[in-house]
Structure formats: C-alpha cells, structure tokens
Design an enzyme around this catalytic site. Structure first.
Site, PDB file in Angstrom:
ATOM      1  N   HIS A  61      86.369  41.486  49.029  1.00 64.16           N
ATOM      2  CA  HIS A  61      86.807  41.496  47.094  1.00 64.16           C
ATOM      3  C   HIS A  61      88.338  42.180  47.679  1.00 64.16           C
ATOM      4  CE1 HIS A  61      86.046  45.920  46.498  1.00 64.16           C
ATOM      5  NE2 HIS A  61      87.309  45.659  46.142  1.00 64.16           N
ATOM      6  N   ASP A 105      79.323  43.099  50.837  1.00 61.39           N
ATOM      7  CA  ASP A 105      81.197  43.022  50.260  1.00 61.39           C
ATOM      8  C   ASP A 105      81.986  44.058  52.179  1.00 61.39           C
ATOM      9  OD1 ASP A 105      83.699  43.133  49.451  1.00 61.39           O
ATOM     10  OD2 ASP A 105      83.298  45.232  47.370  1.00 61.39           O
ATOM     11  N   SER A 198      90.092  50.857  47.903  1.00 59.04           N
ATOM     12  CA  SER A 198      88.926  49.607  48.173  1.00 59.04           C
ATOM     13  C   SER A 198      88.897  49.278  49.487  1.00 59.04           C
ATOM     14  CB  SER A 198      88.791  48.099  47.311  1.00 59.04           C
ATOM     15  OG  SER A 198      88.246  48.989  46.409  1.00 59.04           O
TER      16      SER A 198
END
Length: 245
Positions: A61, A105, A198
């Site tokens: 992402h 992801d 992230s």
C-alpha cells in the site's frame, strides 16, 4: 490521505495511512544500515528494508501514483547527510494477490544501492521458522510520533512483544489472517507504531520477521488494539521468485 473503504468502521484498521513510532527512543545513528525511507518529492511516506543491493522489501500500500525515491544510509532524513543515497525505483513488484485491502500487503522495489558501512543488507527468516509469543522485538522508522503528530526527522525504534495469534484474531476479527500476519503489544502504555512506518520492519532476535501493516484508524495509541505486521516467512517463496526473476 486515502484510507481503505473499511477504515470508516469504528474499530477498523487503516493501511493507506502509512505508520510511525510512538514512544520508544532515537536509534543510534546508522545502527540499522538496512533501513529505508521511501519518499515522495522529498517527504517520507513509508519505511522499508534493503534485502539485497537491488531490492527493497516494503508494504504494497506504500505505492502511490507518484514515483517513490529510495533513501538509504540516513539517520536524519531532513538533512543532506553525506552517508545518504537517493535512488529511483526501477520497478514495482506488488504481490499479485494484493487487492488494496489487508491481505498480501507486501511489495518489492527494484533499485540499485551501493553497499558500504552506512548501507547494508539484512537477511530474511527461513520459510517455516516459528517465533514464540511474548519475545522482545523492535520496530523502527521515521513515522508519526503519535496521532496527529508530525513524523520524526531521526530514526526511532521501540521495543514491543509478539502477541498470541488468538489475541490478534479476537481484536481484529476478519481483518487478521494468522497465516499472513503477526501482531505486537507494548508493556508500556502508548508505545508502538503509528502513521508513517508502514513497510518498516519488526525485528526479533536481530532478524526481520514482519513488515508493518496497520494500526487502528482512529488512534494508533489505543493500547487495546495490537499493531499488525505482515509475516515475512509466509512470503519467502514469492520474494525468492521475484528476486530470481
């Protein structure tokens, strides 16, 4: 910043707001030479790790419509440190099963780093390695230091403990896959990851075991909700195949 559609649920996580370190401490400069800052037009977006001189591992992402720049050898990302390398991404390899939500992801970035004392690779865990719950691990990154707070200029790190899968599933329910994910908690209140880290690593026994995935959308410092990481060893074969490709 965009969020996944289910992030509007009261207790849903978000993956599309990249995540950071709450609490913790400033890392010793250049003590983690595999750490990557992924930037868009000079602004930190996500973390990552250098697993070969030509590949960075991060979250799927983290890809945006704008090109990412791989920044290596950094401690203070707001300074033009002589140790830094700023390299374009040659190719994006999002996991083919990633659909913009929570599963799969993970992403590999093809790049071209020069290895030296400031820029080094880090090894990956074996495919079926088991990590016991409650062992001490570290998360690291330049992300936000709390809800609605700015990101950190310098690399930060925080100690967390692996949570039992049952606890992760109990809290996150359908958002959590014990095959693909692991989650952590902190002994201290309000420490862990937040927006801006992230793609950054979870390191257990000096080995990266996870890639930071999501926290609670409405408050990364909510201690009731463990922070979730993609489990690297689940993706070992895919990583190997892409790098051999």
């Amino acid at each position: 910043k965009p969020q996944t559609s289910i992030a509007n649920c009261r207790n849903a996580p978000t993956t599309h707001q990249p995540s950071g370190i709450v609490g913790g401490k400033t890392a010793k400069p250049h003590s983690r030479p595999y750490m990557v800052s992924l930037q868009v037009q000079g602004h930190h977006r996500c973390g990552g790790i250098l697993i070969r001189n030509d590949f960075v591992l991060t979250s799927a992402h983290c890809k945006t419509e704008q090109d990412l720049t791989v920044v290596l050898g950094a401690h203070n990302i707001k300074k033009q440190e002589k140790s830094q390398q700023r390299i374009p991404v040659e190719k994006y390899h999002q996991h083919p099963k990633y659909k913009g939500q929570f599963l799969y992801d993970i992403m590999l970035l093809k790049t071209n780093a020069t290895l030296n004392k400031y820029v080094k690779t880090v090894g990956l865990p074996k495919k079926n390695g088991k990590i016991p719950a409650n062992i001490k691990c570290y998360a690291a990154g330049w992300g936000q230091t709390g809800p609605n707070k700015p990101g950190s200029d310098v690399l930060k790190e925080v100690m967390v403990k692996l949570q039992f899968d049952q606890e992760c599933s109990h809290k996150w329910q359908n958002y959590f896959s014990s095959d693909q994910m692991m989650c952590v908690h902190s002994d201290k209140r309000k420490e862990g990851i937040c927006q801006g880290d992230s793609g950054g690593p979870l390191l257990c026994r000096k080995m990266p075991q996870g890639i930071s995935a999501y926290t609670k959308a409405s408050g990364c410092d909510d201690t009731k909700y463990p922070h979730v990481f993609m489990k690297i060893n689940f993706f070992s074969q895919w990583i190997k195949n892409v790098m051999q490709g």
